[in-house]
Design a protein around this motif. Structure first.
Motif, PDB file in Angstrom:
ATOM      1  N   VAL A  61       1.135   5.465   4.352  1.00 20.48           N
ATOM      2  CA  VAL A  61       1.665   4.315   5.087  1.00 20.48           C
ATOM      3  C   VAL A  61       1.548   3.027   4.279  1.00 20.48           C
ATOM      4  N   MET A  62       0.395   2.812   3.664  1.00 13.38           N
ATOM      5  CA  MET A  62       0.097   1.529   3.025  1.00 13.38           C
ATOM      6  C   MET A  62       0.324   1.521   1.514  1.00 13.38           C
ATOM      7  N   GLU A  63       0.492   2.700   0.900  1.00 11.76           N
ATOM      8  CA  GLU A  63       0.710   2.822  -0.546  1.00 11.76           C
ATOM      9  C   GLU A  63      -0.426   2.206  -1.349  1.00 11.76           C
ATOM     10  N   SER A  64      -1.641   2.399  -0.840  1.00 16.16           N
ATOM     11  CA  SER A  64      -2.842   1.901  -1.522  1.00 16.16           C
ATOM     12  C   SER A  64      -4.016   2.730  -1.021  1.00 16.16           C
ATOM     13  N   ASN A  65      -5.175   2.529  -1.637  1.00 17.90           N
ATOM     14  CA  ASN A  65      -6.380   3.208  -1.167  1.00 17.90           C
ATOM     15  C   ASN A  65      -7.587   2.316  -1.431  1.00 17.90           C
ATOM     16  N   PRO A  66      -8.077   1.637  -0.404  1.00 19.27           N
ATOM     17  CA  PRO A  66      -9.202   0.720  -0.594  1.00 19.27           C
ATOM     18  C   PRO A  66     -10.568   1.409  -0.627  1.00 19.27           C
ATOM     19  N   SER A  67     -10.619   2.718  -0.440  1.00 16.75           N
ATOM     20  CA  SER A  67     -11.875   3.434  -0.233  1.00 16.75           C
ATOM     21  C   SER A  67     -12.805   3.372  -1.442  1.00 16.75           C
ATOM     22  N   HIS A  68     -14.088   3.226  -1.176  1.00 15.89           N
ATOM     23  CA  HIS A  68     -15.099   3.321  -2.227  1.00 15.89           C
ATOM     24  C   HIS A  68     -15.185   4.749  -2.757  1.00 15.89           C
ATOM     25  N   ASP A  74      -7.743  13.549  -0.622  1.00 14.47           N
ATOM     26  CA  ASP A  74      -7.007  12.913   0.469  1.00 14.47           C
ATOM     27  C   ASP A  74      -7.548  13.244   1.842  1.00 14.47           C
ATOM     28  N   SER A  75      -8.390  14.283   1.969  1.00 14.61           N
ATOM     29  CA  SER A  75      -8.909  14.667   3.278  1.00 14.61           C
ATOM     30  C   SER A  75     -10.171  13.910   3.667  1.00 14.61           C
ATOM     31  N   PHE A  76     -10.655  13.052   2.783  1.00 18.53           N
ATOM     32  CA  PHE A  76     -11.824  12.234   3.123  1.00 18.53           C
ATOM     33  C   PHE A  76     -11.375  11.027   3.933  1.00 18.53           C
ATOM     34  N   PRO A  77     -12.237  10.504   4.815  1.00 16.66           N
ATOM     35  CA  PRO A  77     -11.819   9.366   5.635  1.00 16.66           C
ATOM     36  C   PRO A  77     -11.596   8.119   4.786  1.00 16.66           C
ATOM     37  N   VAL A  78     -10.595   7.366   5.115  1.00 13.60           N
ATOM     38  CA  VAL A  78     -10.424   6.074   4.469  1.00 13.60           C
ATOM     39  C   VAL A  78     -11.551   5.164   4.966  1.00 13.60           C
ATOM     40  N   GLU A  79     -12.098   4.350   4.087  1.00  9.80           N
ATOM     41  CA  GLU A  79     -13.158   3.412   4.465  1.00  9.80           C
ATOM     42  C   GLU A  79     -12.956   2.091   3.726  1.00  9.80           C
ATOM     43  N   GLN A  80     -13.907   1.188   3.947  1.00 13.35           N
ATOM     44  CA  GLN A  80     -13.735  -0.215   3.565  1.00 13.35           C
ATOM     45  C   GLN A  80     -12.532  -0.796   4.304  1.00 13.35           C
ATOM     46  N   ILE A  81     -12.457  -0.476   5.589  1.00  9.05           N
ATOM     47  CA  ILE A  81     -11.350  -0.885   6.454  1.00  9.05           C
ATOM     48  C   ILE A  81     -11.862  -1.856   7.515  1.00  9.05           C
ATOM     49  N   SER A  82     -11.255  -3.011   7.610  1.00  7.58           N
ATOM     50  CA  SER A  82     -11.591  -3.982   8.647  1.00  7.58           C
ATOM     51  C   SER A  82     -10.731  -3.734   9.892  1.00  7.58           C
ATOM     52  N   TRP A  83     -11.100  -4.396  10.968  1.00  5.28           N
ATOM     53  CA  TRP A  83     -10.285  -4.335  12.195  1.00  5.28           C
ATOM     54  C   TRP A  83      -8.884  -4.882  11.909  1.00  5.28           C
ATOM     55  N   GLU A  84      -8.812  -5.939  11.134  1.00  6.35           N
ATOM     56  CA  GLU A  84      -7.505  -6.509  10.781  1.00  6.35           C
ATOM     57  C   GLU A  84      -6.677  -5.530   9.953  1.00  6.35           C
ATOM     58  N   GLY A 171     -21.001  10.244  13.395  1.00 11.07           N
ATOM     59  CA  GLY A 171     -21.219  10.211  11.958  1.00 11.07           C
ATOM     60  C   GLY A 171     -19.955  10.085  11.120  1.00 11.07           C
ATOM     61  N   ASN A 172     -20.133  10.202   9.832  1.00  9.80           N
ATOM     62  CA  ASN A 172     -19.128  10.071   8.765  1.00  9.80           C
ATOM     63  C   ASN A 172     -18.766   8.604   8.537  1.00  9.80           C
ATOM     64  N   VAL A 173     -17.908   7.998   9.358  1.00 12.39           N
ATOM     65  CA  VAL A 173     -17.667   6.550   9.262  1.00 12.39           C
ATOM     66  C   VAL A 173     -17.634   5.949  10.663  1.00 12.39           C
ATOM     67  N   TRP A 174     -18.074   4.709  10.755  1.00 11.54           N
ATOM     68  CA  TRP A 174     -17.924   3.962  12.000  1.00 11.54           C
ATOM     69  C   TRP A 174     -16.440   3.814  12.318  1.00 11.54           C
ATOM     70  N   GLU A 175     -16.107   3.795  13.607  1.00 13.51           N
ATOM     71  CA  GLU A 175     -14.712   3.736  14.039  1.00 13.51           C
ATOM     72  C   GLU A 175     -14.473   2.492  14.899  1.00 13.51           C
ATOM     73  N   TRP A 176     -13.523   1.688  14.471  1.00  7.09           N
ATOM     74  CA  TRP A 176     -13.180   0.472  15.201  1.00  7.09           C
ATOM     75  C   TRP A 176     -12.515   0.800  16.541  1.00  7.09           C
ATOM     76  N   LEU A 229     -16.859  -2.463   4.799  1.00  9.72           N
ATOM     77  CA  LEU A 229     -17.856  -1.790   3.963  1.00  9.72           C
ATOM     78  C   LEU A 229     -17.459  -0.325   3.839  1.00  9.72           C
ATOM     79  N   ASP A 230     -18.147   0.419   2.980  1.00  8.76           N
ATOM     80  CA  ASP A 230     -17.727   1.793   2.700  1.00  8.76           C
ATOM     81  C   ASP A 230     -18.177   2.793   3.763  1.00  8.76           C
TER      82      ASP A 230
END
Length: 242
Positions: A61-68, A74-84, A171-176, A229-230
């Motif tokens: 969707v975003m054509e980028s990957n901010p993850s640490h 590709d099956s790992f959760p995306v992270e370093q994601i803000s609510w915005e 677990g894994n990542v916090w979810e907004w 954060l990651d």
């Protein structure tokens, strides 16, 4: 239960309407004062994504990957994601799918879906092992056994799902969630969506580097909408067709 998968491989399950007690009883170990129990009625079914949004789905969707942890697949959760960031992803996904139904879950929807009919601290019962979720096993829930600490995220759906087919609700990542943070009402409510405004948003579920206590179904934490954060990711909800 009814399921569907969208054009980028996001799988959803329909969560039925129902009534549950949100929050934690005063007898629950390691609870916090803002987890006041109250009756919640959700009057409409909704779809919940079965996993956290993955790096592959984010890239589609975003054509980028901010993850640490961006070299693990590709099956790992995306992270370093803000609510915005979540809101920008949702806007683009809705345009791509020609709909306006994708959104973040409300806090009440999230806890209802996480519990899947349970009333215990975790949807796994009174304890949560590191064979059931990815969290810091050096800090188990009080009275429970310790486990491993993986120091990173793991591929989504690495552990058994809850009774409604949802993976990694603990677990894994916090979810907004969509809600602004606020105190719970001291009365029964119907289809709550949180305060109308605020400065900090809710996220739920715990993460790979937090203790078991923070993975409890009722545990609440909040951050500013631009916080990244990651160990911050998300999963989507989708409005069910009328």
């Amino acid at each position: 239960m009814k399921t569907f998968t969208n054009s980028i491989g996001m799988s959803f399950v329909m969560i039925p309407p129902g009534i549950f007690v949100m929050g934690s009883p005063q007898s629950e170990l390691q609870r916090f004062d803002d987890e006041v129990q109250h009756r919640v009625e959700l009057t409409k079914p909704f779809y919940m994504q079965r996993t956290e949004v993955t790096q592959g789905q984010w890239k589609a969707v975003m054509e980028s990957n901010p993850s640490h942890f961006n070299g693990r697949g590709d099956s790992f959760p995306v992270e370093q994601i803000s609510w915005e960031d979540c809101k920008r992803f949702i806007e683009k996904l809705n345009r791509r799918e020609d709909t306006d139904r994708y959104r973040l879950p409300t806090e009440a929807e999230w806890e209802y879906a996480c519990r899947a009919g349970t009333t215990t601290p975790f949807n796994t019962g009174y304890c949560l092992s590191t064979s059931q979720a990815n969290y810091n096993g050096n800090y188990p829930y009080k009275g429970c056994l310790g486990g491993c600490y993986r120091h990173c995220t793991v591929s989504v759906a690495s552990f058994p799902p809850n009774a409604w087919g949802l993976y990694d609700m603990h677990g894994n990542v916090w979810e907004w969630c969509s809600d602004w943070y606020g105190e719970y009402p001291g009365r029964p409510v119907r289809d709550p969506r949180g305060p109308v405004n605020g400065t900090i948003h809710i996220h739920r579920g715990g993460s790979w580097n937090y203790c078991a206590e923070c993975c409890r179904s009722a545990y609440r934490i909040k951050r500013a909408p631009d916080f990244r954060l990651d160990f911050f990711g998300f999963r989507l909800a989708r409005e069910a067709e009328a």
